[in-house]
Write a protein that holds these residues in place. Structure first.
Motif, short mmCIF file in Angstrom:
data_model
loop_
_atom_site.label_atom_id
_atom_site.label_comp_id
_atom_site.label_asym_id
_atom_site.label_seq_id
_atom_site.Cartn_x
_atom_site.Cartn_y
_atom_site.Cartn_z
N MET A 49 38.53 -17.04 31.45
CA MET A 49 38.65 -16.58 32.83
C MET A 49 38.06 -15.19 33.06
SD MET A 49 40.07 -18.66 34.97
CE MET A 49 40.92 -17.69 36.22
N ARG A 50 37.49 -14.59 32.01
CA ARG A 50 37.17 -13.17 32.10
C ARG A 50 36.32 -12.83 33.33
NH1 ARG A 50 36.42 -11.77 26.90
NH2 ARG A 50 38.67 -11.56 26.89
N TYR A 51 35.24 -13.57 33.51
CA TYR A 51 34.42 -13.33 34.70
C TYR A 51 34.45 -14.55 35.60
CZ TYR A 51 33.16 -9.39 31.88
OH TYR A 51 33.25 -8.26 31.12
N GLU A 52 35.59 -15.25 35.58
CA GLU A 52 35.83 -16.41 36.44
C GLU A 52 34.84 -17.53 36.16
OE1 GLU A 52 38.36 -16.33 39.06
OE2 GLU A 52 38.98 -14.56 37.96
N GLY A 53 34.23 -17.54 34.99
CA GLY A 53 33.26 -18.57 34.67
C GLY A 53 32.03 -18.52 35.57
N SER A 54 31.71 -17.32 36.05
CA SER A 54 30.60 -17.20 36.99
C SER A 54 29.27 -17.13 36.24
CB SER A 54 30.78 -15.94 37.83
OG SER A 54 30.82 -14.82 36.99
N ALA A 55 28.18 -17.27 36.98
CA ALA A 55 26.85 -17.30 36.37
C ALA A 55 26.33 -15.89 36.19
CB ALA A 55 25.90 -18.11 37.24
N ARG A 56 26.36 -15.37 34.98
CA ARG A 56 25.81 -14.05 34.72
C ARG A 56 24.38 -14.19 34.23
NH1 ARG A 56 29.77 -12.17 30.43
NH2 ARG A 56 28.18 -10.60 30.08
N ARG A 57 23.52 -13.33 34.71
CA ARG A 57 22.12 -13.39 34.34
C ARG A 57 21.96 -13.39 32.82
NH1 ARG A 57 17.26 -11.33 33.20
NH2 ARG A 57 15.63 -11.29 34.78
N ARG A 86 27.60 -8.14 35.61
CA ARG A 86 28.92 -8.73 35.80
C ARG A 86 29.44 -8.66 37.22
NH1 ARG A 86 28.20 -7.09 30.87
NH2 ARG A 86 29.25 -8.07 29.09
N PHE A 87 29.15 -7.56 37.91
CA PHE A 87 29.80 -7.34 39.20
C PHE A 87 29.45 -8.41 40.23
CE2 PHE A 87 29.55 -5.71 43.54
CZ PHE A 87 30.90 -5.53 43.77
N PHE A 88 28.15 -8.66 40.42
CA PHE A 88 27.77 -9.54 41.54
C PHE A 88 28.27 -10.97 41.38
CE2 PHE A 88 24.99 -5.87 41.95
CZ PHE A 88 25.22 -5.55 43.27
N PRO A 89 28.10 -11.58 40.18
CA PRO A 89 28.67 -12.93 40.03
C PRO A 89 30.19 -12.95 40.20
CG PRO A 89 27.27 -12.37 38.16
CD PRO A 89 27.37 -11.15 38.99
N LEU A 90 30.84 -11.92 39.68
CA LEU A 90 32.30 -11.90 39.77
C LEU A 90 32.73 -11.79 41.23
CD1 LEU A 90 35.07 -11.68 38.37
CD2 LEU A 90 34.77 -9.22 38.36
N TYR A 91 32.04 -10.93 41.96
CA TYR A 91 32.36 -10.73 43.37
C TYR A 91 32.22 -12.05 44.13
CZ TYR A 91 32.23 -8.97 48.12
OH TYR A 91 32.51 -8.74 49.43
N PHE A 98 41.60 -5.82 44.16
CA PHE A 98 40.71 -4.66 44.13
C PHE A 98 40.69 -3.99 42.74
CE2 PHE A 98 42.94 -0.54 44.12
CZ PHE A 98 44.25 -1.01 44.07
N SER A 99 41.73 -4.26 41.93
CA SER A 99 41.72 -3.64 40.59
C SER A 99 40.59 -4.22 39.73
CB SER A 99 43.07 -3.84 39.91
OG SER A 99 43.10 -5.06 39.21
N ARG A 100 40.08 -5.39 40.14
CA ARG A 100 38.96 -5.98 39.39
C ARG A 100 37.70 -5.14 39.54
NH1 ARG A 100 40.04 -11.45 37.94
NH2 ARG A 100 38.07 -11.55 36.82
N TRP A 101 37.63 -4.34 40.64
CA TRP A 101 36.42 -3.54 40.84
C TRP A 101 36.50 -2.22 40.09
CZ3 TRP A 101 34.95 -7.81 42.08
CH2 TRP A 101 35.41 -8.55 43.16
N GLY A 102 37.69 -1.90 39.54
CA GLY A 102 37.88 -0.64 38.84
C GLY A 102 36.79 -0.31 37.83
N PRO A 103 36.50 -1.22 36.90
CA PRO A 103 35.48 -0.93 35.89
C PRO A 103 34.13 -0.56 36.50
CG PRO A 103 36.68 -2.92 35.30
CD PRO A 103 37.16 -2.52 36.66
#
Lengths: 392, 547
Positions: B38-46, B144-149, B210-215
């Motif tokens: 679940m770390r990056y919600e299984g999103s598509a990272r480049r 990481r940020f854009f796919p996670l968002y 919003f705590s997910r945006w902390g890093p």
């Protein structure tokens, strides 16, 4: 006022020691283990800890009144304050997780830290110009608080390893865990030796040749196992050094280190003879009821809470003050560099944990290394590497 | 690249592992896993999707946390190495470094110097390390940020069963007619300050997203900080100068291009006094001997009026008087002057009498300003003294000639020519402290020492640093990001009804203890069973001790 202050510190010291035994009783007591309630021992333990903490706050305030500045201006005061913050952090974490085992391991560390602190000169000293700033209070207290909370993760890591490392056969893990135990015993050894000789008022003066080949004086408070370069004993009826070091090495510090190690080995040897197994192995039953995941989480949360506070106090506030007092916010002074190293280390810790899944045992080992770095910065940088922060 | 259409109808970008909307597994290779990553919600990272071109490879290198951690560790070790021996800036300035390190620390010091570790933090390789860390921070964050968002934005309330079952915290309760229980749960969730969304009777409760945006916020802070640190090398952004100012002296403030001038009224050194100061300090003062209380320079700041005309004295306008102390610099127009050092009782003037050797009669006193000596001093009528040579810091050079080590009058020596009515051609006398030589034969007259005047000197650092606010801003953003990420947690609780069963799943990015506590409070007084921690169950040897 100064007298009241040191009495209060003494009271706090004794209370922490007593509380440790109650917490030890709490984890031995079978009742209250399975239910999610604290048993009587634990309640007494935490109460005594809180009273001790209040006494130490009393020490802090009275010393502040006596000196006119927050007592965080030399090694004794700072290290004591670090001990106080350690207990404070423990109380907070205990309130969240209600784990007496944490007390069994945090409080002795705090006791050891305070005892170690008292080995440094305890006189109330006025502030030199560089320290005359409100940032002294702001920077030092936040930095110490951050370090203390990070140190809780050490206690949690230690508990984790005591339970999880297989003691039935020798391995790298048992060796390093036992090395940690030995280090703690050595610190105790140093405190015992230094206290004994200071009570005996031991003093031996030397005249020796320093590295520029100029005559210098050295005053030993421990019997000289290691003597200074071409040292001549000035005090009658005191032992002659067993060995001599070249002028390059600070013989007095070396002597203290040798004494600590000897005392550590002797003490450790005695303990091993009595226990007939590794200290860690002996302690293992004490933590057998511990929930590993919970301890792991406590350690992680301690880092999570401590890391921002440490960054704020030891880097950001430090930089602001350095800009005011030393004209530049960063100057690669050893203490600054070691604060940066601590920061980098815990940054790596968090990345490994969050992104590479270093949980459990790996995370616990990292917490141990982190504590070593903190203690190195706290003590060794001041004693070994001279720099702008040498206020002791 | 082809986009991936999920069974639920949502179109996901190429490389997605878990459908952004419903959470179905799109990557069949992970179907056997009991829990989903679940770390990056299984999103598509480049970095996880492309690895063909050189750009992909570089991108993947820097976006890797493993690489980042290695960079941190290498920097950490390098920094530690730099503290083994003092850096060049902390060694005494009067000895050349190549000598100093060998003298003080032997072969090790020599090696340390030869490896360039005496200037480690400004070495090219250390700066490259910092630059690599900066690059890594930037690329890893973008990766990481854009796919996670996108994933968190697109998530739907109803999730696929397979998604819920593979959550770490999961439980199934059998039960019918649970409307009242659901109402109770919703109320409890809101009491716990969860944001509750409903869809087809299913619930998604979420808080602290919003705590997910902390890093990412703290990484932006670090980048801003590093940019600020780099700007120092832009001309005009940074001034670091030292000026020694004698009492009574007016000097240009170095680094201000002749815009400002400083004059020192006096320098004050105070020490703690056993009698006057707090009695508690007595023991400490006795032990140390002397403890400084205050270093202070009383100065006046002037601004130049008009243009600089070479050779002409500048016209000065007084701006302010100030007392510069440690921790209290003088500040004006982005410049700051700091008290950093001092020298007490520096020789300033020397007084000498022209004396007849035999009679001891004196014919007048000469006061030599050691910083600005006059070529000739007129005394009583017919008597005068000419200063032929002046050596402020006198020593005999190797060829036996007198010379000077520096321009500071540490050991002044003079060659005088004394003119008297009976010796109109003059007599030459060499005068130094405690010695007089008469190189051209015996004289009738001599210059006798009559006293000195001394002055205190303040050393002030003149500083301008226009990068400070950027660095400070970076620090503030970093702190906000760290606190945001560390002190809040992103928690989600899903509740779904299917075929007379209620599924409850929970996820948090950290602090599972807190999530479980929340869930227990939420399901209090309802028929829903406490969900299991599937991770703990998997390895559990310690059942029943769950806190």
């Amino acid at each position: 006022m100064a007298q009241i202050s040191s009495n209060l510190l003494y009271i706090a010291f004794v209370l922490y020691l007593v509380a440790t035994f109650f917490f030890a009783g709490a984890i031995k007591d079978k009742r209250g283990q399975t239910e999610k309630k604290q048993n009587k021992w634990a309640i007494i333990g935490i109460s005594i800890t809180v009273i001790g903490f209040i006494a130490q706050i009393g020490y802090f305030i009275t010393r502040w009144i006596a000196s006119g500045h927050a007592p965080v201006s030399n090694l004794f005061e700072f290290t004591t304050f670090f001990g106080m913050m350690l207990v404070g952090a423990f109380i907070v974490i205990y309130m969240i997780y209600k784990t007496p085992a944490l007390g069994v391991f945090t409080l002795p560390v705090a006791v050891l830290v305070i005892a170690y602190a008292s080995m440094f000169p305890r006189d109330i000293s006025p502030l030199i110009p560089a320290l005359q700033s409100d940032w002294l209070h702001i920077h030092v207290t936040t930095a110490a608080a951050g370090e203390a909370i990070l140190a809780i993760s050490f206690a949690a890591g230690l508990i984790y390893l005591l339970k999880s490392v297989d003691q039935s056969k020798r391995s790298k893990s048992t060796f390093w865990l036992e090395a940690t135990m030995f280090t703690l015993v050595t610190t105790l050894g140093f405190v015992l030796v230094a206290t004994t000789f200071s009570m005996m008022d031991y003093k031996a003066d030397f005249i020796y040749m320093d590295k520029n080949n100029i005559e210098a004086k050295a005053s030993y408070t421990l019997p000289p196992l290691i003597g200074p370069h071409e040292g001549k004993l000035q005090t009658p009826d005191k032992m002659e050094p067993l060995a001599e070091v070249p002028a390059m090495i600070n013989a007095k510090k070396m002597n203290t280190v040798v004494w600590s190690i000897v005392a550590g080995i002797v003490l450790y040897g005695i303990i091993r003879l009595i226990l007939r197994k590794r200290i860690a192995a002996k302690l293992q039953p004490l933590v057998k009821n511990i929930n590993l995941d919970l301890v792991d989480e406590i350690g992680y949360r301690a880092v999570m809470i401590g890391f921002p506070i440490f960054t704020l106090g030891a880097l950001i506030f430090a930089m602001i003050w350095a800009q005011i007092a030393w004209t530049r916010f960063w100057g690669w002074d050893p203490k600054e560099v070691w604060a940066l190293i601590t920061f980098l280390f815990y940054a790596a810790f968090l990345h490994l944990r969050l992104s590479r899944g270093w949980h459990g045992e790996k995370s616990a080992w990292l917490a141990m290394i982190g504590f070593i770095i903190i203690m190195f910065n706290l003590i060794a940088v001041n004693l070994i590497i001279a720099g702008l922060h040498s206020y002791a | 690249m082809a986009e991936v259409k999920c069974e639920c109808g949502h179109v996901n970008p190429h490389g997605t592992v878990l459908c952004e909307a419903c959470g179905r597994l799109l990557d069949e290779t992970q179907a056997d896993n009991k829990l989903v990553e679940m770390r990056y919600e299984g999103s598509a990272r480049r970095s996880q999707t492309y690895n063909k071109t050189i750009v992909d490879k570089i991108w993947n290198f820097f976006s890797s946390v493993k690489v980042g951690v290695w960079l941190i560790v290498i920097t950490l070790v390098a920094s530690a190495v730099g503290t083994i021996l003092p850096q060049e800036m902390y060694i005494p300035p009067n000895v050349p470094p190549e000598q100093h390190y060998e003298q003080e620390y032997g072969w090790f010091g020599k090696l340390y110097y030869q490896l360039g570790f005496h200037n480690l933090y400004s070495s090219w390789w250390y700066l490259i390390l910092i630059a690599l860390i900066g690059t890594s921070i930037l690329i890893a964050s973008i990766d990481r940020f854009f796919p996670l968002y996108r994933s968190l934005k697109k998530q739907k309330v109803s999730r696929h069963e397979s998604f819920l079952k593979r959550q770490r915290v999961f439980g199934i309760t059998k039960g019918e007619n649970i409307e009242t229980d659901f109402e109770e749960i919703k109320k409890n969730l809101r009491n716990q300050r969860y944001n509750v969304r409903e869809e087809n009777g299913n619930i998604l409760a979420e808080k602290g997203r919003f705590s997910r945006w902390g890093p990412y916020v703290n990484h932006i802070g670090l980048i801003v900080f590093l940019i600020g640190a780099m700007l120092r090398f832009v001309p005009g952004m940074y001034v670091d100068e030292l000026v020694w100012l004698r009492e009574g002296e007016t000097k240009e403030m170095p680094g201000t291009k002749g815009e400002y001038y400083l004059s020192s009224e006096k320098f004050i050194l105070e020490v703690y006094d056993k009698e006057k100061d707090d009695k508690d300090f007595t023991a400490a003062i006795d032990k140390t001997g002397m403890i400084a209380k205050n270093y202070q320079s009383d100065v006046t700041l002037y601004e130049r009026v008009g243009k600089v005309i070479p050779g002409e004295k500048p016209e000065l306008k007084k701006i302010k008087e100030d007392q510069i102390k440690v921790n209290q610099p003088l500040k004006h127009d982005r410049y700051a002057a700091y008290q950093v050092d001092y020298k007490l009782d520096e020789l300033n003037k020397m007084k000498l009498n022209l004396t007849n050797k035999k009679s001891g009669e004196q014919f007048g006193m000469v006061t030599v300003d050691l910083y600005n000596p006059k070529p000739k001093y007129e005394l009583k009528k017919g008597y005068s003294v000419e200063l032929m040579s002046y050596f402020p810091d006198f020593e005999f050079a190797e060829n036996g000639e007198p010379s000077t080590k520096s321009r500071i009058p540490n050991n002044p020596a003079f060659i005088f020519k004394m003119f008297t009515p009976d010796k109109p051609k003059g007599e030459v006398s060499f005068v130094a402290i405690k010695q007089t030589l008469e190189p051209l034969g015996d004289n009738d007259y001599k210059m006798t020492f009559a006293g000195i005047e001394t002055k205190n000197v303040s050393a002030l650092t003149i500083r301008k640093d226009l990068t400070l606010w950027i660095i400070f801003l970076g620090g503030v953003i970093f702190m906000i990001g760290v606190v945001q990420g560390a002190y809040w947690n992103h928690r989600r609780i899903w509740l779904q009804k299917k075929d007379g069963e209620i599924m409850l799943a929970g996820h948090t990015n950290k602090n599972w203890h807190g999530l479980k506590r929340d869930i227990n409070r939420v399901i209090e007084n309802t028929i829903i069973d406490e969900p299991a921690d599937q991770l703990q169950e998997k390895k559990s040897a310690n059942k029943g001790e769950d806190n």
